[in-house]
Design an enzyme around this catalytic site. Structure first.
Site, short mmCIF file in Angstrom:
data_model
loop_
_atom_site.label_atom_id
_atom_site.label_comp_id
_atom_site.label_asym_id
_atom_site.label_seq_id
_atom_site.Cartn_x
_atom_site.Cartn_y
_atom_site.Cartn_z
N GLU A 3 1.17 5.81 5.76
CA GLU A 3 1.09 7.19 5.31
C GLU A 3 0.29 7.93 6.37
O GLU A 3 -0.82 7.49 6.70
CB GLU A 3 0.39 7.24 3.95
CG GLU A 3 0.48 8.63 3.39
CD GLU A 3 -0.23 8.79 2.04
OE1 GLU A 3 -0.62 7.79 1.43
OE2 GLU A 3 -0.40 9.96 1.65
N ARG B 243 -4.55 -8.49 2.10
CA ARG B 243 -5.00 -7.54 3.12
C ARG B 243 -6.22 -8.09 3.84
O ARG B 243 -6.93 -8.95 3.32
CB ARG B 243 -5.28 -6.16 2.54
CG ARG B 243 -6.30 -6.11 1.45
CD ARG B 243 -6.68 -4.65 1.11
NE ARG B 243 -5.54 -3.80 0.87
CZ ARG B 243 -5.42 -2.57 1.39
NH1 ARG B 243 -6.35 -2.05 2.16
NH2 ARG B 243 -4.37 -1.83 1.11
N LYS C 8 -9.40 3.72 3.79
CA LYS C 8 -9.13 4.97 4.49
C LYS C 8 -10.05 6.08 3.99
O LYS C 8 -10.51 6.91 4.76
CB LYS C 8 -7.69 5.38 4.25
CG LYS C 8 -6.86 5.44 5.50
CD LYS C 8 -5.50 5.99 5.16
CE LYS C 8 -4.42 5.17 5.80
NZ LYS C 8 -3.09 5.55 5.31
P1 ATP Z 1 -4.08 4.30 1.43
O1 ATP Z 1 -2.74 3.90 0.84
O2 ATP Z 1 -5.23 4.07 0.53
O3 ATP Z 1 -4.08 5.64 2.07
P2 ATP Z 1 -3.62 2.15 3.25
O4 ATP Z 1 -4.62 1.51 4.13
O5 ATP Z 1 -2.88 1.33 2.26
O6 ATP Z 1 -4.39 3.32 2.60
P3 ATP Z 1 -1.08 2.93 4.34
O7 ATP Z 1 -0.78 3.95 5.36
O8 ATP Z 1 -0.42 3.05 3.02
O9 ATP Z 1 -2.63 2.91 4.19
O10 ATP Z 1 -0.81 1.49 4.95
C1 ATP Z 1 0.34 1.16 5.64
C2 ATP Z 1 0.60 -0.32 5.50
O11 ATP Z 1 -0.50 -1.07 5.99
C3 ATP Z 1 0.80 -0.74 4.06
O12 ATP Z 1 1.97 -1.55 4.00
C4 ATP Z 1 -0.42 -1.52 3.71
O13 ATP Z 1 -0.11 -2.54 2.81
C5 ATP Z 1 -0.86 -2.07 5.07
N1 ATP Z 1 -2.32 -2.26 5.10
C6 ATP Z 1 -3.26 -1.34 4.80
N2 ATP Z 1 -4.49 -1.87 4.87
C7 ATP Z 1 -4.35 -3.16 5.22
C8 ATP Z 1 -5.24 -4.25 5.45
N3 ATP Z 1 -6.56 -4.09 5.32
N4 ATP Z 1 -4.72 -5.44 5.81
C9 ATP Z 1 -3.40 -5.60 5.95
N5 ATP Z 1 -2.50 -4.62 5.74
C10 ATP Z 1 -2.95 -3.41 5.38
#
Ligand code: ATP
Ligand code: MG
Length: 567
Positions: free
Chosen positions: A37, A262, A272
């Site tokens: 995102e 994760r 984030k």
């Molecule tokens: P949010 O959804 O809270 O804004 P997010 O870190 O999940 O934050 P996204 O942009 O949705 O951000 O993440 C993109 C992809 O990265 C998703 O598929 C998510 O599962 C993966 N991802 C995010 N954080 C991690 C992490 N700490 N370890 C591994 N994969 C991650």
């Protein structure tokens, strides 16, 4: 060092993909995606996901897509889109011509929503967000039906169309899937599919005032792109029934969702929301502050893509949430930089040395090997003269017997040059040592003396007249606790920020060849650490970020509660 529990390519996600290839589940095809995102910069956790998705596609002859999940216009910005593309590319994950945006699918998603309404599987609800929450029930109690749940199909279609046309204010209506208000899975209790938001979108501008929710956009986007394996993190496990429900109800092509744990790192926040807070509140200098766990911060700090790939390879992929030691990340960097970096001489806290028996005005050029780990790296010439700088930490007025550096009467080797002996320390009025008077042994240039005399200490140095001024930025971890969320009642994670996470040292002296250093160039400052030239370098002053020290100091930190200086 912590040892990784699993290593690719034998992790369970790859095993699933291999099985699906073998059984022909998707006709032998593999297509993965990374779906960020664009509401922040990418961090090291995202790198794990990117490299997993890209690595699986590459290793199985499949395809990897980059898709922006841009469904929330109020939080998303073009700046984030650009930084994400730069970071994914830098990590080495190539999406070729497959760059997509969920917003490209808004029309198709809208049509599909209409299809669900016609099938009696979705309805327009007038309840407010708060009321929807109240009606949803709890884990132990079923939810209650909204008074709008049994609206006629025609009325729903009409209202949904008018929502799109902009007839209703924000928050006054939503479109919900009609599934099961008593489901033990809260995600299945008539989840919201669309909300009204009169906001300008970074790509579709003002064309839309209704926006799909993540759960409605995500699976359908995967389906449109022909993704075979929709790999996501564990928190989406509970969303999988909904992912499946949407695609099954539409009768659309159906990828397989697979969840993995994760990444969490000690002394680091990866949420984030918290990273945005650090930036917005000025607790760091920006998204690319070298203390940030963002890809851009790590890059500015001196991390290489190779080091991050190595780290992700070592931590592997599993189904259990664990926290990885940040020491492992640093270890991977140190290993990579040891192989690739030129060794240079830098003096962080300069102390003048005058060699009394060396002719004034004479300059000799001594040869210095660039990298003993890399035979092809060659050598360079360094100026040696009567006045030099050494590091203040390498001198002690009162030295214990096992002190092998400078002290009155002690002899040391200057790397790539001569043996020198300290005769006297000159002090200013305040009693501070400002200069060392030394002599050198002209017969010791080759590093040995005719009498076979040995010295234990070898110091880095620079010629005073030739050295360049530099600023060193020495980083420590941004948080003082392994788990930054570990705080007493009533405090928050920000109370765990390390007030000494950045030490700026001005007036450093570095060897003259560094005049060529460009932002991003990496060096080993001998005996000090690995440093990366910072984009702030300007006006004749070079700025260097310490990427990582030469040795792992974390073991000592854990024991004593503070880092020891490497000797
Ligand atoms: P949010 O959804 O809270 O804004 P997010 O870190 O999940 O934050 P996204 O942009 O949705 O951000 O993440 C993109 C992809 O990265 C998703 O598929 C998510 O599962 C993966 N991802 C995010 N954080 C991690 C992490 N700490 N370890 C591994 N994969 C991650
Ligand atoms: Mg997310």
């Amino acid at each position: 060092m912590p040892t990784p529990d699993t290593t690719s390519p034998t992790d369970f996600v790859r095993a699933i993909v291999e099985e699906d290839i073998r059984t022909g589940r998707f006709g032998g095809r593999v297509q993965t995606r990374f779906p960020p995102e664009p509401n922040g910069y990418l961090h090291i956790g995202h790198a794990k996901s990117i490299l997993l998705n890209f690595g699986i596609a590459r290793d199985s002859g499949g395809k990897f897509n980059l898709r922006f999940d841009d469904t929330n216009p109020t939080k998303e910005e073009t700046e984030y889109v650009e930084s994400i593309m730069q970071d994914v590319r830098w990590l080495g994950a190539d999406w070729e011509d497959r760059l997509f945006f969920a917003s490209d699918y808004f029309e198709q998603l809208y049509e599909w929503a209409g299809q669900l309404i016609k099938a009696g599987k979705a309805y327009v609800d007038d309840l407010s967000a708060d009321e929807i929450r109240q009606y949803r029930g709890t884990l132990s109690e079923p939810g209650k039906d909204s008074p709008c749940r049994n609206r006629a199909v025609e009325e729903n279609l009409d209202l949904f169309e008018r929502m799109r046309r902009g007839e209703f204010p924000d928050g006054s209506k939503v479109l919900r899937a009609k599934i099961d208000m008593a489901s033990p899975n809260m995600n299945m209790r008539d989840p919201v599919m669309y909300r009204i938001l009169h906001a300008t979108h970074h790509r579709t501008a003002d064309r839309w005032c209704i926006y799909p929710m993540y759960d409605w956009a995500h699976g359908q986007s995967d389906s449109i792109e022909g993704i075979t394996h929709s790999i996501c993190t564990l928190e989406f496990e509970d969303h999988r029934p909904l992912y499946n429900w949407c695609l099954d109800t539409l009768g659309a092509y159906h990828p397989r969702q697979v969840e993995f744990a994760r990444l969490a790192l000690t002394y680091t926040v990866l949420s984030k929301r918290k990273l945005i807070t650090l930036v917005r509140e000025g607790l760091v200098s920006g998204w690319d502050d070298p203390r940030m766990p963002t890809i851009s911060g790590l890059r500015r700090r001196g991390y290489t893509a190779e080091a991050i790939r190595d780290f992700c390879q070592r931590i592997g992929v599993s189904k259990a949430n664990t926290t990885v030691e940040v020491a492992l990340l640093e270890h991977c960097l140190r290993e990579n930089l040891n192989k690739r970096c030129q060794r240079v001489m830098a003096v962080i806290n300069p102390l003048k040395v005058v060699i009394e028996n060396y002719p004034a005005g004479q300059v000799e050029w001594v040869e210095a090997t660039n990298n003993p780990e890399d035979g092809s790296a060659g050598a360079r010439q360094m100026p040696f003269a009567r006045e030099l700088y050494v590091d203040r930490d390498d001198f002690r007025e009162e030295a214990p017997p096992k002190w092998f550096r400078l002290a009155p009467g002690r002899e040391v080797r200057l790397k790539h040059a001569y043996y020198i002996t300290c005769k006297e320390a000159v002090k200013d009025a305040a009693g501070q040592v400002i200069e060392l008077r030394c002599t050198y042994d002209p017969a010791s240039r080759s590093g040995v003396t005719p009498d076979g005399r040995m010295v234990k200490g070898t110091l880095q140095w620079v010629s005073a007249a030739h050295a360049l001024d530099a600023e060193a930025r020495l980083y420590d971890s941004l948080f003082v606790k392994p788990n930054p969320d570990d705080v007493p009642e009533g405090r928050d994670w920000r109370d765990n920020i390390n007030p000494h996470s950045l030490e700026i040292v001005r007036g450093c002296k570095v060897e003259p060849g560094l005049v060529q250093a460009q932002p991003g160039d990496l060096y080993q400052f001998m005996r000090v650490g690995y440093f990366c030239c910072d984009p702030d370098s300007a006006g004749g002053t070079h700025v260097f970020n310490r990427a990582v020290g030469l040795r792992d100091t974390w073991a000592k930190v854990e024991k004593s509660g503070k880092a020891n200086q490497p000797d």
